[in-house]
Design an enzyme around this catalytic site. Sequence first.
Site, mmCIF file in Angstrom:
data_model
loop_
_atom_site.group_PDB
_atom_site.id
_atom_site.type_symbol
_atom_site.label_atom_id
_atom_site.label_comp_id
_atom_site.label_asym_id
_atom_site.label_seq_id
_atom_site.Cartn_x
_atom_site.Cartn_y
_atom_site.Cartn_z
ATOM 1 N N LYS A 99 1.919 5.867 6.799
ATOM 2 C CA LYS A 99 0.674 4.881 7.025
ATOM 3 C C LYS A 99 0.739 4.596 8.543
ATOM 4 O O LYS A 99 1.495 3.929 9.115
ATOM 5 C CB LYS A 99 0.503 3.726 6.468
ATOM 6 C CG LYS A 99 -0.560 2.682 6.544
ATOM 7 C CD LYS A 99 -0.414 1.563 5.891
ATOM 8 C CE LYS A 99 -1.342 0.388 6.554
ATOM 9 N NZ LYS A 99 -1.459 -0.804 5.994
ATOM 10 N N GLY A 121 -4.248 -9.972 5.491
ATOM 11 C CA GLY A 121 -3.703 -11.122 5.295
ATOM 12 C C GLY A 121 -4.731 -12.199 5.269
ATOM 13 O O GLY A 121 -4.418 -13.413 4.972
ATOM 14 N N ASN A 142 -1.484 -6.304 -0.150
ATOM 15 C CA ASN A 142 -0.103 -7.329 -0.267
ATOM 16 C C ASN A 142 -0.191 -8.744 -0.423
ATOM 17 O O ASN A 142 0.221 -9.459 -1.366
ATOM 18 C CB ASN A 142 0.529 -6.708 1.230
ATOM 19 C CG ASN A 142 2.080 -7.236 1.163
ATOM 20 O OD1 ASN A 142 2.919 -6.454 1.957
ATOM 21 N ND2 ASN A 142 2.498 -8.218 0.462
#
Length: 256
Positions: free
Chosen positions: A96, A157, A205
Amino acid sequence: MLKIGNQTFESRFLLGTGKFPDFKIQKQAVEVSKANILTFALRRMNVFQPDQPNFLEMLDVDKYTLLPNTAGASTAEEAIRTAHLAKASGLCDMVKVEIIGDSRTLLPDPIETYKACEVLLEEGFILLPYISDDLVLAKRLEALGVHAVMPGVSPIGSGQGILNPTQLQLIIETINIPVIVDAGIGSPADAALAMSLGADGVLLNTAVSGAKDPVKMANAMRLAIQAGRLGYEAGRIDKREYAVPSSPVEGLSVSE
Ligand SMILES: CC(=O)[C@@H](O)[C@H](O)COP(=O)(O)O
């Protein structure tokens, strides 16, 4: 099935392995997610020191395809160096490409990303570049030969979810390689929406590792991704401006 390069994967859920409260919870969440592909920042691995602790150590890594990312790179040169390290350590030749162009928003640098992909494709890597939800860049990268594009839907995030569904949909409609939504997913509803718009997969994530109960959230995300995909394949009804009765007075929808 999700096909990337010449590999196929049953799960469309790609899970990041960072920021879990501890390794035990990380392992449980990974197992419950049923993800086939796990991502991690190569710079966090002791790749050449197998005797040193590393943050995937509780996982049976042979069961998964590892997708190292080049997080920490801010130039093509740094990303290329990290990809070489991944290959030399025998981890995987699927990478990635993540090159951050702005430290406050963590948005990717499109020019450096393109340059790194140009070089790494020549060297035979399977490439999944992390990009903004930029249709033109996605088209240019597809033409270059990358194996998937990974548009962020809001900052990494942030958990803000899909800020611009129209932009994401344009990429999905136009691009013929897998489109894997990456970064910014906050809830199972976001993941289901991405999939129901036709994304080929979702990488996330923080929404799992930062949840009150990461294991339960990993399960919720798995189900949401499956449900979103099923809904996409089933084909949603068109939106209409006005009401249409569900029980029409004329004409039965089933014959007796
Ligand atoms: C694990 C990884 O590669 C992350 O950089 C990825 O982009 C996930 O982002 P979220 O943490 O916002 O899901």
